[in-house]
Design a protein around this motif. Structure first.
Motif, PDB file in Angstrom:
ATOM      1  N   GLY A   1      49.560  35.829  54.153  1.00 31.92           N
ATOM      2  CA  GLY A   1      49.669  35.888  52.705  1.00 31.92           C
ATOM      3  C   GLY A   1      50.671  34.927  52.092  1.00 31.92           C
ATOM      4  O   GLY A   1      50.778  34.846  50.871  1.00 31.92           O
TER       5      GLY A   1
ATOM      6  N   SER B   1      53.488  35.226  41.695  1.00 30.72           N
ATOM      7  CA  SER B   1      53.397  36.392  42.573  1.00 30.72           C
ATOM      8  C   SER B   1      52.664  36.037  43.856  1.00 30.72           C
ATOM      9  O   SER B   1      51.813  35.141  43.882  1.00 30.72           O
TER      10      SER B   1
ATOM     11  N   ARG C   1      51.289  38.337  47.607  1.00 28.44           N
ATOM     12  CA  ARG C   1      51.221  39.603  48.333  1.00 28.44           C
ATOM     13  C   ARG C   1      51.123  39.317  49.822  1.00 28.44           C
ATOM     14  O   ARG C   1      50.145  38.690  50.256  1.00 28.44           O
TER      15      ARG C   1
ATOM     16  N   SER D   1      50.842  40.586  53.792  1.00 20.68           N
ATOM     17  CA  SER D   1      50.271  41.679  54.575  1.00 20.68           C
ATOM     18  C   SER D   1      50.737  41.555  56.020  1.00 20.68           C
ATOM     19  O   SER D   1      50.969  40.453  56.516  1.00 20.68           O
TER      20      SER D   1
ATOM     21  N   PHE E   1      60.131  43.137  44.012  1.00 22.22           N
ATOM     22  CA  PHE E   1      59.290  43.301  45.196  1.00 22.22           C
ATOM     23  C   PHE E   1      58.936  44.772  45.384  1.00 22.22           C
ATOM     24  O   PHE E   1      59.743  45.654  45.076  1.00 22.22           O
ATOM     25  N   THR E   2      57.750  45.018  45.932  1.00 17.88           N
ATOM     26  CA  THR E   2      57.314  46.375  46.243  1.00 17.88           C
ATOM     27  C   THR E   2      56.710  46.406  47.643  1.00 17.88           C
ATOM     28  O   THR E   2      55.777  45.644  47.930  1.00 17.88           O
TER      29      THR E   2
ATOM     30  N   SER F   1      54.661  48.608  50.469  1.00 15.34           N
ATOM     31  CA  SER F   1      53.728  49.727  50.525  1.00 15.34           C
ATOM     32  C   SER F   1      53.002  49.683  51.863  1.00 15.34           C
ATOM     33  O   SER F   1      53.135  48.718  52.624  1.00 15.34           O
TER      34      SER F   1
ATOM     35  N   PHE G   1      52.415  46.112  53.275  1.00 15.61           N
ATOM     36  CA  PHE G   1      52.317  45.048  52.284  1.00 15.61           C
ATOM     37  C   PHE G   1      53.681  44.783  51.658  1.00 15.61           C
ATOM     38  O   PHE G   1      54.555  45.654  51.635  1.00 15.61           O
TER      39      PHE G   1
ATOM     40  N   GLN H   1      54.455  43.189  47.974  1.00 16.07           N
ATOM     41  CA  GLN H   1      54.073  42.569  46.704  1.00 16.07           C
ATOM     42  C   GLN H   1      55.305  41.927  46.098  1.00 16.07           C
ATOM     43  O   GLN H   1      56.313  42.609  45.869  1.00 16.07           O
TER      44      GLN H   1
ATOM     45  N   ASN I   1      56.761  39.760  42.986  1.00 15.01           N
ATOM     46  CA  ASN I   1      56.563  39.296  41.613  1.00 15.01           C
ATOM     47  C   ASN I   1      57.803  38.564  41.115  1.00 15.01           C
ATOM     48  O   ASN I   1      58.882  38.677  41.717  1.00 15.01           O
TER      49      ASN I   1
END
Length: 112
Positions: free
Chosen positions: A7, A16, A18, A20, A66-67, A69, A78, A80, A82
């Protein structure tokens, strides 16, 4: 055990991406996962963690942008990202801390 990260790429500031990371190990849902990053000439730094129960924690430098998950059915974690900044440029690694397993890294470059 293999951890396959993907990714990464080139993105402009403010953009952004993402990331993986797919695990080959069974029992993925029972372990926590983490992301680290290593900028050129710097040590590898912790970015984010997610526990088996879904509790998350972040480095101050990425908090709110950042997130992390996870999808246990797909054995995937993941990240994410931004509002990316040039200082986020690094090779990003996923890690299964309990066993000390690392993914191979994926390069994120933030530049105009």
């Amino acid at each position: 055990v293999q951890l396959q990260a993907s990714g990464g790429g080139l993105v402009q500031p403010g953009g952004s991406l993402r990331l993986s990371c797919v695990a080959s190990r069974s029992g993925f849902r029972a372990v926590g996962m983490a992301w680290y990053r290593q900028a050129p000439g710097k040590p590898r730094d912790w970015v984010a963690t997610i526990t088996s129960g879904g509790t998350t924690d972040y480095a101050d430098s990425v908090k709110g942008r950042f997130t992390i998950s996870r999808d246990n059915a797909k054995k995937t974690v993941f990240l994410q990202m931004n509002s990316l900044k040039p200082e986020d440029t690094a090779v990003y690694y996923c890690k299964m801390p309990l066993y000390g397993y690392w993914g191979q890294g994926t390069l994120v470059t933030v530049s105009s």
